[in-house]
Scaffold this motif. Structure first.
Motif: not given
Lengths: 70, 719
Positions: A34, B514, B516, B575, B577
């Motif tokens: 993270q 995931q 992405d 997400p 990010d």
């Protein structure tokens, strides 16, 4: 330093030290991932999922060797 | 005092769970949780929906148990072979569970019950039979109890909800049609109807129809007519959505001069939809559909360029289809209202099924098989895994259930799971031992189920509701000879921790799940499929393609038709990010432009099979081929890097091609004797040209939307 693994007792149940080490290892690996994501450092790794697995193994071994038995 | 639907639902669920547990405990069944959990899990808003889910559970239980017996019979001596075929069966069930909303639960249960029979029986055939029978009768009892509670206590018939949804769906389509017509005729914008809203209503209508067939004799008696109605509504929605894509090419045309009765046509369609709405609401229609055909002012039409004629031809064709479908829909709904069974059933055809392989479903099936194998290897090679074979069974069952929410990351499951475990812990340790009769236990069960069901009623909270109820029942582990052990609690918590570790691993391996990564993969597949379809079409086909080539084409056609919907779903879960400077609205805009491109590709495929005049083909073959190759190249480029195409350059390239082709068509038409090309052939040519142009326009639009996406950020590797 005492390197003999010691079990964890909770409510009369004994948990193997490797289990605790691996849980802590996973949590630390996840926290590291993270943090690397947060600062966009993960892009420098070839295949991050494998790196996450490697972190988990490294942390587990380190905790299992130096933290848990003491 | 009027009770809210939320209160009634929670009350019925809690009561059904209490009664199901009472029966299971009275009968002294080994695992009363099966009856209690079935009663809780089949509780849905309408009785028919619950019955359908329950029947799927029972049918799935029977098929899954049979599969479990067969696996045990053949491979009981060899655990590796057993597990190989066992994981194959679970993967097959996962694959098919994504096939249709209707049979999703059946296949999921077929996978579950093979696990129950195969693993919970601990490889003992005698155990296996007893377990299969007991679990099935537990599930049957839970279903029966919920059905009785649902029928006797505030019975909720699906028919009224079905009719209301039909009315809402028609009203939304009318609004969409009126808005589109307004845009074409230059009226002020009355606000748009989001496509997602229509899709949701359609899905709700489909689900309610399945339920209403079971809990309403009126709907059941008119089943063929209702199914026809469903197919016609889907057809109309599809036609209206496709029609939206034509507007860019039509907006500069004076449509009132070209099609003089267009406003009257629009009014007629809106009136029909209003009448259908009325009939769904239970009122008789005030007027019947009038016959109307789009007129064409040929003199004005001849002043248009060939491409404008093509665009007009495509749009007219679509409107004619809308007219035919609304007329049929009116007749069907009218027949349903008057109960004219045979009349409405006539002409109903089941929509053609297109059997082909779905790569995403295969990916999920592979993930389940990989998770099952990982869990199996852990149980075999890691000493003292809590629960061992039983843990393996639970893990596989949860993995199968998790695939239904593939886009939800594993982390999203962790919070509700551990919250559920923490809530159940004090009840199990402190409260349950203090109870001395079933009446007291019933009060506890009722209160817990009621509170959870009431608190997590919203569909978005479904995960919390399921996990809280399931973990509560699993952890308190009610039996006639009740034992209290911290070990049971600790083992369950550890099993779930192990489950999350395995799920986290299989989120990356063998295929990354995931959002992405999935998004980028799907995008590449979409463009490669478009490229393939462009490469395999053409006017100069000399010979019939082989069976394998036809199958590949069918596969890519399926990919092009289905991927935009999947991309829209996965796009919502990207997400932050991965988004970088991209906003969620830009991701949805990209999904919409992909959908438009998909419609254009489908249009081109449909227009491609129409009969074309040999003379025209010969004249235009070289130019159309050049265009096709250029579009194919662009697809190849965007499959690798969607941002490489510059929208302005693409637009100017397209304009140049249109000018050149326009001149070539004019030359060809001048050279060819008008009598040698039939009106049908001429119409077909315009449809095909319109489809080619529409596709190019859609590509330009897509390149504009793609430019807004932060691609380097989306591609960036992250954990």
């Amino acid at each position: 330093m005492n390197l003999i693994p010691s079990e964890f007792a909770a409510g009369g149940i004994y948990f193997p030290p490797l289990l605790i080490a691996s849980i802590l290892g996973l949590i630390l690996a996840w926290l590291t991932a993270q943090t690397l994501n947060r600062y966009r450092l993960s892009r420098f790794f070839f295949y991050p999922p494998l790196v996450l697995l490697a972190f988990a193994v490294i942390y587990t071994v380190l905790i299992g060797t130096f933290v848990i038995p003491s | 005092m009027t009770l809210s639907p939320r209160f009634k639902h929670a009350f019925k669920t809690a009561l059904a769970v209490v009664i199901a547990y009472a029966i299971a405990l009275y009968m002294d069944w080994d695992k009363p949780i099966w009856a209690g959990w079935t009663a809780a899990s089949v509780s849905l808003d309408a009785t028919g929906q619950s019955i359908q889910k329950g029947l799927n559970r029972i049918a799935g239980a029977l098929v899954g148990s049979l599969a479990g017996f067969i696996l045990l019979a053949f491979f009981i001596q060899d655990r590796w072979l057993f597990f190989l075929f066992f994981s194959l069966w679970v993967a097959i069930c996962t694959y098919f569970s994504f096939g249709s909303e209707r049979y999703n639960y059946f296949w999921q249960q077929a996978g579950f019950f093979a696990v129950v029979v195969g693993l919970d029986s601990a490889f003992s055939p005698a155990n296996a039979f007893a377990i299969a029978i007991e679990r099935t009768q537990g599930a049957g009892t839970g279903l029966l109890v919920y059905m009785l509670v649902g029928l006797l206590l505030w019975p909720a018939n699906s028919r009224s909800s079905l009719e209301k949804t039909g009315q809402q769906l028609t009203a939304s389509m009318k609004a969409l049609f009126a808005n589109s017509m307004g845009r074409l005729l230059g009226r002020p914008d009355a606000g748009s109807v989001p496509g997602a809203q229509l899709a949701q209503l359609q899905q709700r209508f489909d689900n309610l129809l399945d339920a209403a067939e079971l809990d309403s004799w009126e709907v059941n008696a008119m089943r063929p007519a209702w199914r026809r109605c469903r197919a016609q509504i889907a057809d109309l929605r599809d036609a209206l959505e496709r029609w939206q894509q034509d507007f860019n090419e039509l907006q500069h045309l004076d449509l009132v001069k070209l099609v003089p009765n267009l406003p009257a046509f629009g009014t007629e369609i809106e009136t029909r939809l209003t009448q259908i709405e009325r009939m769904f609401a239970g009122d008789p229609p005030t007027r019947l559909p009038s016959t109307i055909k789009l007129e064409s002012a040929e003199q004005v039409r001849k002043t248009l360029t060939h491409f404008d004629r093509a665009a007009l031809s495509v749009s007219q064709h679509r409107l004619a289809h809308v007219e035919a479908v609304t007329r049929d829909l009116f007749a069907t709904v009218s027949a349903i209202r008057d109960h004219e069974h045979h009349h409405a059933a006539a002409g109903f055809r089941q929509s053609a099924v297109r059997p082909t392989v779905d790569r995403d479903r295969l990916g999920q099936a592979l993930r389940v098989a990989a998770s099952a194998w990982l869990a199996f290897l852990v149980v075999i090679y890691v000493p003292a895994v809590p629960g061992e074979l039983a843990a393996l069974g639970i893990i596989i069952r949860i993995v199968v259930a998790d695939t239904k929410f593939a886009w939800i990351p594993v982390q999203a499951l962790i919070r509700p799971t551990f919250a559920g475990i923490l809530v159940a812990f004090p009840i199990y340790i402190f409260l349950v031992p203090a109870l001395s009769s079933y009446a007291q236990l019933a009060v506890l069960l009722f209160a817990f189920v009621f509170v959870v069901d009431y608190a997590f009623h919203d569909p978005k909270q479904m995960l919390w509701r399921i996990l809280f109820l399931f973990l509560f029942m699993l952890l308190i582990n009610l039996t006639n000879v009740q034992t209290y052990s911290f070990l049971h609690f600790a083992n369950t918590a550890l099993q779930w921790s192990l489950l999350f570790v395995l799920l986290s691993l299989t989120e990356y391996l063998p295929i990354s799940q995931q959002p992405d990564h999935v998004y980028r993969r799907m995008l590449g597949r979409f463009f490669r499929s478009c490229e393939f379809l462009m490469a395999t079409r053409g006017w100069g086909r000399q010979h019939e393609p082989s069976l394998a080539a036809r199958w590949r084409k069918k596969f890519h056609t399926y990919e092009v038709a289905t991927l935009p919907g999947k991309l829209a779903a996965w796009g919502r879960f990207l997400p932050p990010d991965a988004l970088g400077r991209t906003t969620p609205a830009q991701v949805q805009a990209l999904a919409m432009s992909l959908q438009a491109l998909s419609f254009r590709m489908q249009e081109l495929t449909e227009a491609g099979v129409l009969h074309q005049s040999d003379l025209l083909v010969r004249e235009l073959l070289a130019d159309v081929r050049r265009w096709r190759v250029a579009v194919q190249e662009i697809f190849g480029q965007v499959a690798e890097k969607p941002e490489t195409t510059d929208p302005a350059a693409l637009q100017s390239r397209l304009d140049a091609v249109l000018v050149r082709l326009e001149a070539r068509i004019q030359e060809a038409v001048d050279r060819i004797d008008a009598g040698t090309v039939s009106a049908e052939e001429s119409g077909n040519m315009y449809r095909l040209l319109g489809a080619h142009r529409g596709l190019s326009e859609a590509l330009v639009e897509l390149s504009k939307q793609a430019a807004a996406i932060d691609w380097p950020r989306l591609r960036e590797a992250r954990f």
